[in-house]
Design an enzyme around this catalytic site. Structure first.
Site, PDB file in Angstrom:
ATOM      1  N   HIS A 160       0.802  -1.218   0.000  1.00  0.00           N
ATOM      2  CA  HIS A 160       0.000   0.000   0.000  1.00  0.00           C
ATOM      3  C   HIS A 160       0.835   1.267   0.000  1.00  0.00           C
ATOM      4  CE1 HIS A 160      -3.664  -2.245   0.330  1.00  0.00           C
ATOM      5  NE2 HIS A 160      -3.299  -2.804   1.452  1.00  0.00           N
ATOM      6  N   ASP A 196      -2.775 -10.391  -2.689  1.00  0.00           N
ATOM      7  CA  ASP A 196      -3.369  -9.943  -1.429  1.00  0.00           C
ATOM      8  C   ASP A 196      -4.841  -9.578  -1.666  1.00  0.00           C
ATOM      9  OD1 ASP A 196      -2.240  -8.610   1.422  1.00  0.00           O
ATOM     10  OD2 ASP A 196      -4.049  -7.633   0.628  1.00  0.00           O
ATOM     11  N   HIS A 198      -6.414  -7.037  -0.685  1.00  0.00           N
ATOM     12  CA  HIS A 198      -6.533  -5.605  -0.950  1.00  0.00           C
ATOM     13  C   HIS A 198      -5.679  -5.200  -2.149  1.00  0.00           C
ATOM     14  CE1 HIS A 198      -7.159  -6.163   3.456  1.00  0.00           C
ATOM     15  NE2 HIS A 198      -8.159  -5.323   3.254  1.00  0.00           N
ATOM     16  N   ASP A 285      -4.865 -12.711   3.129  1.00  0.00           N
ATOM     17  CA  ASP A 285      -6.114 -12.206   3.712  1.00  0.00           C
ATOM     18  C   ASP A 285      -7.300 -12.495   2.804  1.00  0.00           C
ATOM     19  OD1 ASP A 285      -5.013  -8.693   3.363  1.00  0.00           O
ATOM     20  OD2 ASP A 285      -4.830 -10.405   2.012  1.00  0.00           O
TER      21      ASP A 285
HETATM   22  N1  LIG Z   1     -12.619  -2.002   6.457  1.00  0.00           N
HETATM   23  C1  LIG Z   1     -11.405  -1.499   5.836  1.00  0.00           C
HETATM   24  C2  LIG Z   1     -10.269  -1.406   6.824  1.00  0.00           C
HETATM   25  C3  LIG Z   1      -8.944  -1.419   6.071  1.00  0.00           C
HETATM   26  N2  LIG Z   1      -7.836  -1.181   6.953  1.00  0.00           N
HETATM   27  C4  LIG Z   1      -6.512  -1.292   6.316  1.00  0.00           C
HETATM   28  C5  LIG Z   1      -6.312  -2.640   5.681  1.00  0.00           C
HETATM   29  C6  LIG Z   1      -4.864  -2.804   5.256  1.00  0.00           C
HETATM   30  C7  LIG Z   1      -4.613  -4.168   4.646  1.00  0.00           C
HETATM   31  C8  LIG Z   1      -3.192  -4.423   4.363  1.00  0.00           C
HETATM   32  S1  LIG Z   1      -2.881  -5.905   3.445  1.00  0.00           S
HETATM   33 ZN   LIG Z   2      -4.456  -7.000   2.458  1.00  0.00          ZN
END
Ligand SMILES: NCCCNCCCCCS
Ligand SMILES: [Zn+2]
Length: 343
Positions: A160, A196, A198, A285
């Site tokens: 990120h 991942d 995200h 995740d």
């Molecule tokens: N409900 C959304 C909360 C997201 N919070 C950050 C998530 C970072 C993931 C890193 S792999």
């Molecule tokens: Zn993630």
């Protein structure tokens, strides 16, 4: 397969995050590493090594110098005001606000250099971040030196993080640092496959205008999920990089059937690109029990993911990203690596 890790990640402990409007203990917790090491220890394939030091220069190949300097001084600035508790940003820019200035005070700097309140810093964070980057770069040393694969057990994660911005638990983009290092070591074309849950917004942004690094992301639809503001299918690269960014957003509730179709499409794109080396941003995740995620993959699926990546038949560096179901993170990471090695 060599597993590169360092106990220095433990310095990034006791941090918090803002979730559901409350300050809570961070989901990106130190135990994640021990669970992964325990699971790998039960498999017949892992040799543990510690990272070699590579200094800050490789980080500044993909990150802005002032940002890297900020990460190194942030805790000192934060505690200079007498604050001995975790540092969190609280103030960010809106579109239309000035971007040509950097505030003088730490609270302003934290907002300038972050995009969310998921990047909490404590006394040992910067040391852990440097170790994570060295872990990724030591993985490059091994693979560029002739090893078929390696696993860089990085913590904190990195995908990120933009060139000058931290967020989503990420400070230095370990996978981006590794990809650039492969380029510097002679690989003409590097593919980054981010599995991942995200979207790896930072990795996309860093290479967005470059044709030498293909970035493929399979992730939750940003219309529903973090990082919300990047990761759509129409983001295909810019300028010379047009066509060298591919996003495969998927809806909440996606199971392995839907997810693997995106993996096949991403792998076909990597094969067409003619990658000399593949960097896998390995987040697990996507697992059905992950506390902050909404996909439905199960532990046996990670064996198939590893095998599919192995079918690319390219030197491969796995770089650890997310995965917050701590009790299953080890099995899911070990299954990915075993599936890769078994093929
Ligand atoms: N409900 C959304 C909360 C997201 N919070 C950050 C998530 C970072 C993931 C890193 S792999
Ligand atoms: Zn993630």
């Amino acid at each position: 397969m060599k597993i590169i890790h360092s106990p220095r990640h433990l310095g990034h402990s006791g941090h918090v995050e803002l979730m559901n409007g409350r300050v809570v203990p961070a989901f990106e917790k130190p135990e994640r590493v021990a669970m992964i090491l325990n699971a790998i220890g039960e498999r017949p394939f892992g040799t543990l090594i510690e990272p070699a030091a590579h200094g800050l220069d490789p980080l500044m190949k993909v990150h802005d110098e002032d940002y890297v300097r900020f990460l190194g001084e942030a805790w000192k600035l934060w505690t200079a005001d007498g604050r001995d508790f975790p540092a969190l940003p609280s103030f960010w820019r809106a579109p239309g606000m000035r971007t040509d200035i950097v505030p003088k005070t730490i609270d302003g700097k934290l907002g300038h250099y972050s995009f969310d309140a998921g990047c909490c810093m404590v006394a040992g964070t910067w040391d852990a971040v440097q170790a994570a980057a060295d872990i990724a770069l030591t993985g490059v040393d091994l693979v560029a030196g002739g090893e078929k694969s390696a696993f860089s057990l990085c913590r904190p994660p990195g995908h990120h993080a933009h060139a000058g911005t931290m967020g989503g638990y990420c400070f230095i983009n370990n996978a981006a640092v590794a990809a650039q290092s492969f380029r510097d070591r002679g690989a003409a074309r590097v593919a980054i496959l981010d599995v991942d849950y995200h979207h790896g917004n930072g990795t996309q942004a860093i290479f967005y205008d470059r044709p030498d690094v293909l970035v493929c992301n399979i992730h939750a639809d940003p219309l529903q999920e973090f990082p919300y503001f990047l990761g759509f299918a129409d983001e295909t690269g810019a300028g010379a990089g047009e066509g060298f960014n591919a996003n495969y957003p998927l809806p909440w509730g996606t199971d392995y059937t839907g997810w693997s179709a995106a993996l096949d499409a991403a792998c076909a794109r990597i094969e067409a690109f003619g990658a000399d080396v593949v960097v896998v941003s390995l987040g697990v995740d996507t697992y059905k029990e992950d506390p902050i995620s909404q996909f439905l993959l199960d532990s046996p699926d990670y064996l198939k993911i590893g095998a599919r990546i192995a079918a690319l038949a390219r030197p491969t560096l796995f770089v650890m990203e997310g995965g917050y179901a701590v009790e299953a993170i080890g099995v899911n990471v070990a299954n990915t690596l075993e599936g890769f090695l078994q093929r």
